[in-house]
Design a protein around this motif. Sequence first.
Motif, PDB file in Angstrom:
ATOM      1  N   ARG A  82      39.292  36.704  37.316  1.00  0.00           N
ATOM      2  CA  ARG A  82      40.636  37.207  36.489  1.00  0.00           C
ATOM      3  C   ARG A  82      41.899  36.849  37.566  1.00  0.00           C
ATOM      4  NH1 ARG A  82      43.744  41.442  36.398  1.00  0.00           N
ATOM      5  NH2 ARG A  82      42.185  42.890  37.357  1.00  0.00           N
ATOM      6  N   VAL A  83      41.858  37.262  38.679  1.00  0.00           N
ATOM      7  CA  VAL A  83      43.014  36.897  39.452  1.00  0.00           C
ATOM      8  C   VAL A  83      43.253  35.460  39.612  1.00  0.00           C
ATOM      9  CG1 VAL A  83      44.106  37.450  41.575  1.00  0.00           C
ATOM     10  CG2 VAL A  83      42.932  39.441  40.620  1.00  0.00           C
ATOM     11  N   LEU A  84      41.965  34.736  40.307  1.00  0.00           N
ATOM     12  CA  LEU A  84      42.343  33.342  40.249  1.00  0.00           C
ATOM     13  C   LEU A  84      42.470  32.727  38.897  1.00  0.00           C
ATOM     14  CD1 LEU A  84      38.812  32.793  42.359  1.00  0.00           C
ATOM     15  CD2 LEU A  84      41.091  32.722  43.170  1.00  0.00           C
ATOM     16  N   ARG A  85      42.076  33.152  37.726  1.00  0.00           N
ATOM     17  CA  ARG A  85      42.422  32.399  36.568  1.00  0.00           C
ATOM     18  C   ARG A  85      44.054  32.786  36.198  1.00  0.00           C
ATOM     19  NH1 ARG A  85      38.597  34.407  34.156  1.00  0.00           N
ATOM     20  NH2 ARG A  85      39.543  36.221  33.168  1.00  0.00           N
ATOM     21  N   ASP A  86      44.445  33.992  36.423  1.00  0.00           N
ATOM     22  CA  ASP A  86      45.744  34.212  36.187  1.00  0.00           C
ATOM     23  C   ASP A  86      47.019  33.618  36.961  1.00  0.00           C
ATOM     24  OD1 ASP A  86      44.976  36.096  34.344  1.00  0.00           O
ATOM     25  OD2 ASP A  86      45.272  37.696  35.646  1.00  0.00           O
ATOM     26  N   ASN A  87      46.463  33.050  38.318  1.00  0.00           N
ATOM     27  CA  ASN A  87      47.318  32.652  39.142  1.00  0.00           C
ATOM     28  C   ASN A  87      46.953  30.792  39.269  1.00  0.00           C
ATOM     29  OD1 ASN A  87      49.042  34.380  40.867  1.00  0.00           O
ATOM     30  ND2 ASN A  87      46.958  35.255  40.529  1.00  0.00           N
ATOM     31  N   ALA A  88      46.236  30.430  38.391  1.00  0.00           N
ATOM     32  CA  ALA A  88      45.908  29.071  37.961  1.00  0.00           C
ATOM     33  C   ALA A  88      45.553  28.145  39.228  1.00  0.00           C
ATOM     34  CB  ALA A  88      47.128  28.232  37.731  1.00  0.00           C
ATOM     35  N   ALA A  89      44.445  29.085  40.002  1.00  0.00           N
ATOM     36  CA  ALA A  89      43.850  28.721  41.248  1.00  0.00           C
ATOM     37  C   ALA A  89      42.715  27.668  40.934  1.00  0.00           C
ATOM     38  CB  ALA A  89      43.353  29.875  41.880  1.00  0.00           C
ATOM     39  N   VAL A  90      42.734  26.742  41.845  1.00  0.00           N
ATOM     40  CA  VAL A  90      41.909  25.611  41.473  1.00  0.00           C
ATOM     41  C   VAL A  90      41.061  25.333  42.615  1.00  0.00           C
ATOM     42  CG1 VAL A  90      41.515  23.008  41.052  1.00  0.00           C
ATOM     43  CG2 VAL A  90      43.372  24.222  40.054  1.00  0.00           C
ATOM     44  N   PRO A  91      39.492  25.680  42.473  1.00  0.00           N
ATOM     45  CA  PRO A  91      38.882  25.270  43.681  1.00  0.00           C
ATOM     46  C   PRO A  91      38.825  24.007  44.103  1.00  0.00           C
ATOM     47  CG  PRO A  91      37.416  25.488  41.654  1.00  0.00           C
ATOM     48  CD  PRO A  91      38.992  25.658  41.201  1.00  0.00           C
ATOM     49  N   ARG A  92      38.249  23.684  45.615  1.00  0.00           N
ATOM     50  CA  ARG A  92      38.250  22.545  46.183  1.00  0.00           C
ATOM     51  C   ARG A  92      36.865  22.158  46.078  1.00  0.00           C
ATOM     52  NH1 ARG A  92      42.323  22.746  51.215  1.00  0.00           N
ATOM     53  NH2 ARG A  92      44.289  23.398  50.167  1.00  0.00           N
ATOM     54  N   ALA A  93      35.924  22.714  45.507  1.00  0.00           N
ATOM     55  CA  ALA A  93      34.373  22.337  45.285  1.00  0.00           C
ATOM     56  C   ALA A  93      34.005  23.066  44.115  1.00  0.00           C
ATOM     57  CB  ALA A  93      33.450  22.978  46.554  1.00  0.00           C
ATOM     58  N   ASP A  94      32.787  22.571  43.651  1.00  0.00           N
ATOM     59  CA  ASP A  94      31.959  22.887  42.579  1.00  0.00           C
ATOM     60  C   ASP A  94      31.867  24.520  42.617  1.00  0.00           C
ATOM     61  OD1 ASP A  94      30.457  23.556  40.367  1.00  0.00           O
ATOM     62  OD2 ASP A  94      29.248  22.131  40.666  1.00  0.00           O
ATOM     63  N   ARG A  95      32.636  25.557  42.353  1.00  0.00           N
ATOM     64  CA  ARG A  95      32.372  26.766  42.547  1.00  0.00           C
ATOM     65  C   ARG A  95      31.453  27.520  41.427  1.00  0.00           C
ATOM     66  NH1 ARG A  95      35.489  31.445  40.646  1.00  0.00           N
ATOM     67  NH2 ARG A  95      34.947  33.291  41.759  1.00  0.00           N
ATOM     68  N   ARG A  96      30.481  28.097  41.741  1.00  0.00           N
ATOM     69  CA  ARG A  96      29.544  28.585  41.052  1.00  0.00           C
ATOM     70  C   ARG A  96      29.220  30.185  41.338  1.00  0.00           C
ATOM     71  NH1 ARG A  96      24.877  23.931  39.914  1.00  0.00           N
ATOM     72  NH2 ARG A  96      26.448  22.215  40.191  1.00  0.00           N
ATOM     73  N   THR A  97      29.764  31.218  40.445  1.00  0.00           N
ATOM     74  CA  THR A  97      29.636  32.586  40.813  1.00  0.00           C
ATOM     75  C   THR A  97      28.061  32.902  39.985  1.00  0.00           C
ATOM     76  OG1 THR A  97      30.487  33.220  38.625  1.00  0.00           O
ATOM     77  CG2 THR A  97      32.029  32.893  40.749  1.00  0.00           C
ATOM     78  N   VAL A  98      27.339  33.968  40.981  1.00  0.00           N
ATOM     79  CA  VAL A  98      25.891  34.387  40.653  1.00  0.00           C
ATOM     80  C   VAL A  98      26.253  35.985  40.770  1.00  0.00           C
ATOM     81  CG1 VAL A  98      23.863  34.514  41.418  1.00  0.00           C
ATOM     82  CG2 VAL A  98      25.187  32.438  41.878  1.00  0.00           C
ATOM     83  N   ALA A  99      26.246  36.571  39.549  1.00  0.00           N
ATOM     84  CA  ALA A  99      26.336  38.102  39.622  1.00  0.00           C
ATOM     85  C   ALA A  99      25.277  38.760  39.542  1.00  0.00           C
ATOM     86  CB  ALA A  99      27.302  38.341  38.014  1.00  0.00           C
ATOM     87  N   VAL A 100      24.992  39.032  41.016  1.00  0.00           N
ATOM     88  CA  VAL A 100      23.819  39.824  40.978  1.00  0.00           C
ATOM     89  C   VAL A 100      23.646  40.642  42.213  1.00  0.00           C
ATOM     90  CG1 VAL A 100      22.762  37.959  42.482  1.00  0.00           C
ATOM     91  CG2 VAL A 100      21.297  39.753  41.096  1.00  0.00           C
ATOM     92  N   ASP A 101      23.195  41.994  42.042  1.00  0.00           N
ATOM     93  CA  ASP A 101      23.239  42.810  43.304  1.00  0.00           C
ATOM     94  C   ASP A 101      22.318  42.276  44.144  1.00  0.00           C
ATOM     95  OD1 ASP A 101      22.562  45.088  45.134  1.00  0.00           O
ATOM     96  OD2 ASP A 101      23.921  46.147  43.822  1.00  0.00           O
ATOM     97  N   LEU A 102      22.435  42.188  45.482  1.00  0.00           N
ATOM     98  CA  LEU A 102      21.661  41.775  46.624  1.00  0.00           C
ATOM     99  C   LEU A 102      20.460  42.466  46.992  1.00  0.00           C
ATOM    100  CD1 LEU A 102      24.290  40.205  49.296  1.00  0.00           C
ATOM    101  CD2 LEU A 102      22.525  38.900  47.687  1.00  0.00           C
ATOM    102  N   ARG A 103      20.428  43.836  46.307  1.00  0.00           N
ATOM    103  CA  ARG A 103      19.227  44.556  46.377  1.00  0.00           C
ATOM    104  C   ARG A 103      18.279  44.331  45.378  1.00  0.00           C
ATOM    105  NH1 ARG A 103      22.535  50.048  46.035  1.00  0.00           N
ATOM    106  NH2 ARG A 103      23.702  48.654  44.711  1.00  0.00           N
ATOM    107  N   ASP A 104      18.670  43.286  44.534  1.00  0.00           N
ATOM    108  CA  ASP A 104      17.832  42.829  43.187  1.00  0.00           C
ATOM    109  C   ASP A 104      17.384  41.393  43.705  1.00  0.00           C
ATOM    110  OD1 ASP A 104      18.234  45.274  42.069  1.00  0.00           O
ATOM    111  OD2 ASP A 104      19.917  44.580  40.994  1.00  0.00           O
ATOM    112  N   ASP A 105      16.820  40.699  42.730  1.00  0.00           N
ATOM    113  CA  ASP A 105      15.979  39.388  42.660  1.00  0.00           C
ATOM    114  C   ASP A 105      17.296  38.416  42.767  1.00  0.00           C
ATOM    115  OD1 ASP A 105      14.473  37.275  42.748  1.00  0.00           O
ATOM    116  OD2 ASP A 105      13.542  37.558  40.776  1.00  0.00           O
ATOM    117  N   TRP A 106      18.228  38.334  43.873  1.00  0.00           N
ATOM    118  CA  TRP A 106      19.090  37.280  43.668  1.00  0.00           C
ATOM    119  C   TRP A 106      18.687  35.954  43.957  1.00  0.00           C
ATOM    120  CZ3 TRP A 106      19.519  34.369  48.182  1.00  0.00           C
ATOM    121  CH2 TRP A 106      18.906  34.998  49.342  1.00  0.00           C
TER     122      TRP A 106
END
Length: 298
Positions: A131-155
């Motif tokens: 949300r913060v990145l989107r609100d500030n029109a931030a543009v990644p310098r790579a193909d950014r992919r988020t993976v929403a998972v707890d590292l205690r689970d099957d990440w």
Amino acid sequence: MRADGDVWDIVTGVGLTALGVATFRAIESAHTEPLIHDDYAELFVRAAGEGHFIDMLTNPPKLDDIPLVPGFMGLRTKFFDDFFLSAASDGARQAVILAAGLDARAHRLDWPAGTVVFEIDRPEILEFKDRVLRDNAAVPRADRRTVAVDLRDDWPAALTAAGMDPAAPTAWSAEGLLPYLPGAAQDALFGSIDGLSAPGSHLAVESAPTGAASSCFATLESKYFDKNPFGAIDPTDLFYRDARSDPEQWLPAHGWPVRVASSTDLAAAYGVTLPDLPDELEQEWDRPRYLAATRMSD
């Protein structure tokens, strides 16, 4: 204290420590000669609205006028920045940031064309960050992919579902993470990294005996600092202290020759003059170890 299956957002529990780290990066970036440049860190801090960390942006904690904690964060951040750039120059076109928190490397670093940066963290953290990145029109310098998972689970399953290719060399980072994992989860983490890493993959780890700081952190901060760097919490209260493998021994035993540096080593490498510190603070300063390893052939 931690409990199995506990949860947090950016202003509670483990999430609040990520906000503190972003604050320290913002303070370092504001120096006249900073070790790092992170224009996103202050955006995250102000968007979270947590009063203590907002105040720290202009009034950081000091030890006899020495801003010790932010200075430490500058060294740590530069180590991981340089690690990713070095791995990229060596041909790694996948980067995996474990417990990414408010790390903005996908936007800050000059990644080679075709690089994919995977950020793994809890859904609440990534939602705030996006949300913060989107609100500030931030543009990644790579193909950014988020993976929403707890590292205690099957990440690993979530990561490969997001497109991570185990057959291609990968650069992995575990920065400020290990003590927040149960011992079994930490050991499983390294096993999963090993299983997902092609020869030529790279791994950077921040490690320390029994965690990233000792259990006397709260005592030391009240004794030496003019204010608590982390506000109302003691990060060590969030640590797991159960048995676990030592990465310095585990990695070379599994085909990952490792190079090790202390905070003092990093300061010397980056041309930073360290202040004289009381003995117990100097011991804490050099407790973390910074490991860089490369996966050799299968």
